[in-house]
Write a protein that holds these residues in place. Structure first.
Motif, PDB file in Angstrom:
ATOM      1  N   THR A   1       0.783  -1.225   0.028  1.00 15.19           N
ATOM      2  CA  THR A   1      -0.075  -0.070   0.020  1.00 15.19           C
ATOM      3  C   THR A   1       0.784   1.051  -0.054  1.00 15.19           C
ATOM      4  N   LEU A   2       1.831   1.364   0.867  1.00 17.82           N
ATOM      5  CA  LEU A   2       2.856   2.377   0.854  1.00 17.82           C
ATOM      6  C   LEU A   2       3.406   2.736  -0.524  1.00 17.82           C
ATOM      7  N   ALA A   3       3.696   1.677  -1.131  1.00 25.56           N
ATOM      8  CA  ALA A   3       4.640   1.624  -2.369  1.00 25.56           C
ATOM      9  C   ALA A   3       3.666   2.141  -3.369  1.00 25.56           C
ATOM     10  N   ALA A   4       2.418   1.751  -3.551  1.00 28.30           N
ATOM     11  CA  ALA A   4       1.538   2.312  -4.307  1.00 28.30           C
ATOM     12  C   ALA A   4       1.173   3.846  -4.324  1.00 28.30           C
ATOM     13  N   CYS A   5       1.141   4.016  -2.871  1.00 27.88           N
ATOM     14  CA  CYS A   5       1.094   5.722  -2.705  1.00 27.88           C
ATOM     15  C   CYS A   5       2.136   6.384  -3.253  1.00 27.88           C
ATOM     16  N   LEU A   6       3.516   5.876  -2.717  1.00 31.77           N
ATOM     17  CA  LEU A   6       4.598   6.510  -3.308  1.00 31.77           C
ATOM     18  C   LEU A   6       4.484   6.660  -4.827  1.00 31.77           C
ATOM     19  N   VAL A   7       4.247   5.675  -5.612  1.00 30.22           N
ATOM     20  CA  VAL A   7       4.151   5.668  -7.092  1.00 30.22           C
ATOM     21  C   VAL A   7       3.241   6.658  -7.648  1.00 30.22           C
ATOM     22  N   LEU A   8       1.999   6.704  -6.920  1.00 25.68           N
ATOM     23  CA  LEU A   8       1.053   7.804  -7.236  1.00 25.68           C
ATOM     24  C   LEU A   8       1.778   9.298  -7.195  1.00 25.68           C
ATOM     25  N   VAL A   9       2.079   9.544  -5.950  1.00 27.31           N
ATOM     26  CA  VAL A   9       2.935  11.000  -5.731  1.00 27.31           C
ATOM     27  C   VAL A   9       4.011  11.268  -6.665  1.00 27.31           C
ATOM     28  N   ALA A  10       4.796   9.959  -7.072  1.00 22.97           N
ATOM     29  CA  ALA A  10       5.855  10.516  -7.963  1.00 22.97           C
ATOM     30  C   ALA A  10       5.145  10.734  -9.283  1.00 22.97           C
ATOM     31  N   LEU A  11       4.075   9.989  -9.863  1.00 27.03           N
ATOM     32  CA  LEU A  11       3.385  10.274 -11.055  1.00 27.03           C
ATOM     33  C   LEU A  11       2.887  11.635 -11.048  1.00 27.03           C
ATOM     34  N   HIS A  12       2.249  11.957 -10.065  1.00 24.20           N
ATOM     35  CA  HIS A  12       1.672  13.346  -9.840  1.00 24.20           C
ATOM     36  C   HIS A  12       2.915  14.507  -9.961  1.00 24.20           C
ATOM     37  N   TYR A  13       3.933  14.486  -9.349  1.00 26.07           N
ATOM     38  CA  TYR A  13       5.046  14.978  -9.522  1.00 26.07           C
ATOM     39  C   TYR A  13       5.728  15.243 -11.018  1.00 26.07           C
ATOM     40  N   LEU A  14       5.565  14.048 -11.554  1.00 29.52           N
ATOM     41  CA  LEU A  14       6.280  13.878 -12.931  1.00 29.52           C
ATOM     42  C   LEU A  14       5.090  14.548 -13.860  1.00 29.52           C
ATOM     43  N   LEU A  15       3.885  14.406 -13.822  1.00 31.95           N
ATOM     44  CA  LEU A  15       2.888  15.141 -14.433  1.00 31.95           C
ATOM     45  C   LEU A  15       2.733  16.618 -14.481  1.00 31.95           C
ATOM     46  N   ALA A  16       3.201  17.144 -13.026  1.00 26.51           N
ATOM     47  CA  ALA A  16       3.102  18.566 -12.680  1.00 26.51           C
ATOM     48  C   ALA A  16       4.199  19.254 -13.350  1.00 26.51           C
ATOM     49  N   GLY A  17       5.381  18.597 -13.393  1.00 23.76           N
ATOM     50  CA  GLY A  17       6.496  18.901 -13.917  1.00 23.76           C
ATOM     51  C   GLY A  17       6.566  19.215 -15.486  1.00 23.76           C
ATOM     52  N   LEU A  18       5.897  18.082 -15.977  1.00 23.29           N
ATOM     53  CA  LEU A  18       5.694  17.885 -17.605  1.00 23.29           C
ATOM     54  C   LEU A  18       4.497  19.142 -17.908  1.00 23.29           C
ATOM     55  N   ALA A  19       3.655  19.564 -16.997  1.00 27.23           N
ATOM     56  CA  ALA A  19       2.761  20.342 -17.320  1.00 27.23           C
ATOM     57  C   ALA A  19       3.445  21.789 -17.131  1.00 27.23           C
ATOM     58  N   TYR A  20       4.409  21.958 -16.477  1.00 29.70           N
ATOM     59  CA  TYR A  20       5.228  23.320 -16.261  1.00 29.70           C
ATOM     60  C   TYR A  20       5.919  23.462 -17.488  1.00 29.70           C
ATOM     61  N   LEU A  21       6.529  22.531 -17.837  1.00 30.60           N
ATOM     62  CA  LEU A  21       7.521  22.581 -19.336  1.00 30.60           C
ATOM     63  C   LEU A  21       6.527  22.515 -20.627  1.00 30.60           C
ATOM     64  N   VAL A  22       5.475  21.894 -20.609  1.00 22.85           N
ATOM     65  CA  VAL A  22       4.892  21.567 -22.002  1.00 22.85           C
ATOM     66  C   VAL A  22       3.470  22.561 -21.761  1.00 22.85           C
ATOM     67  N   PRO A  23       3.133  23.710 -22.344  1.00 27.36           N
ATOM     68  CA  PRO A  23       2.160  24.591 -21.872  1.00 27.36           C
ATOM     69  C   PRO A  23       0.979  23.807 -22.590  1.00 27.36           C
ATOM     70  N   ALA A  24       0.680  22.971 -23.803  1.00 27.83           N
ATOM     71  CA  ALA A  24      -0.132  22.306 -24.203  1.00 27.83           C
ATOM     72  C   ALA A  24      -0.719  21.108 -23.352  1.00 27.83           C
ATOM     73  N   LEU A  25       0.280  20.393 -22.584  1.00 26.89           N
ATOM     74  CA  LEU A  25      -0.194  19.463 -21.553  1.00 26.89           C
ATOM     75  C   LEU A  25      -0.828  19.971 -20.545  1.00 26.89           C
ATOM     76  N   SER A  26      -0.265  21.210 -19.950  1.00 30.00           N
ATOM     77  CA  SER A  26      -0.677  22.030 -19.048  1.00 30.00           C
ATOM     78  C   SER A  26      -2.247  22.359 -19.283  1.00 30.00           C
ATOM     79  N   ALA A  27      -2.732  22.605 -20.416  1.00 31.60           N
ATOM     80  CA  ALA A  27      -3.996  23.053 -20.683  1.00 31.60           C
ATOM     81  C   ALA A  27      -4.921  21.784 -20.588  1.00 31.60           C
ATOM     82  N   VAL A  28      -4.393  20.383 -20.794  1.00 27.62           N
ATOM     83  CA  VAL A  28      -5.187  19.442 -20.816  1.00 27.62           C
ATOM     84  C   VAL A  28      -5.084  19.131 -19.330  1.00 27.62           C
ATOM     85  N   ILE A  29      -4.124  19.142 -18.521  1.00 27.50           N
ATOM     86  CA  ILE A  29      -4.280  18.424 -17.321  1.00 27.50           C
ATOM     87  C   ILE A  29      -4.819  19.747 -16.202  1.00 27.50           C
ATOM     88  N   GLU A  30      -4.506  20.800 -16.271  1.00 27.38           N
ATOM     89  CA  GLU A  30      -5.007  21.816 -15.502  1.00 27.38           C
ATOM     90  C   GLU A  30      -6.056  22.677 -15.924  1.00 27.38           C
TER      91      GLU A  30
END
Length: 155
Positions: free
Chosen positions: A32-61
């Motif tokens: 369970t702890l590993a699953a939560c850490l993977v979710l948080v890491a994916l969130h961090y990765l998507l947030a970083g990509l949304a910051y770098l790629v404006p088109a992805l930011s519009a899709v996500i945010e």
């Protein structure tokens, strides 16, 4: 939602569900702890990509919606945002006290979901934040907000 994006809210719900399953159903703690850490890491990765790629930011945010432009309400955008004029009045009351929507030059639903308002005739003195100046005795002015309260300003 104040202080977060829809992606943040989604992460909170999913992590809560995973942790709840681990606690209530007695799943393996480390899995369970590993699953939560993977979710948080994916969130961090998507947030970083949304910051770098404006088109992805519009899709996500998402993107801001202009609800009132030039003083005219856009009913199509209001319907798309699932908002009623009462929702705009509430936002105006929370921000400025009590105002008439006719004073609103522009209203937007921001990417965070909050509603921002720009009032007519306030661009000359933006530091008053929705207040107008009134002359007072002894060169002291009162800034009266649109709800009728007043704070003294030396000037």
């Amino acid at each position: 939602m104040r202080g977060g994006t829809p992606l943040d809210t989604l992460l909170i719900v999913i992590v809560g569900a995973v942790l709840g399953r681990g606690i209530v159903e007695g799943e393996h703690f480390y899995g369970t702890l590993a699953a939560c850490l993977v979710l948080v890491a994916l969130h961090y990765l998507l947030a970083g990509l949304a910051y770098l790629v404006p088109a992805l930011s519009a899709v996500i945010e998402g993107h801001p919606r202009i609800l009132i432009r030039g003083g005219r309400m856009d009913t199509h955008q209001m319907r798309a945002a699932l908002l009623k004029p009462e929702d705009l009045r509430e936002a105006a009351r929370l921000r400025y006290g009590s105002i008439d929507l006719e004073r609103v030059m522009e209203a937007r639903q921001e990417r965070s979901g909050e509603i921002s308002l720009v009032l007519r005739g306030l661009d000359e003195e933006p530091h008053l934040h929705g207040r107008r100046r009134e002359s007072g005795p002894d060169s002291v002015e009162r800034a009266t907000d649109l709800g009728g309260r007043g704070d003294e300003i030396s000037g």
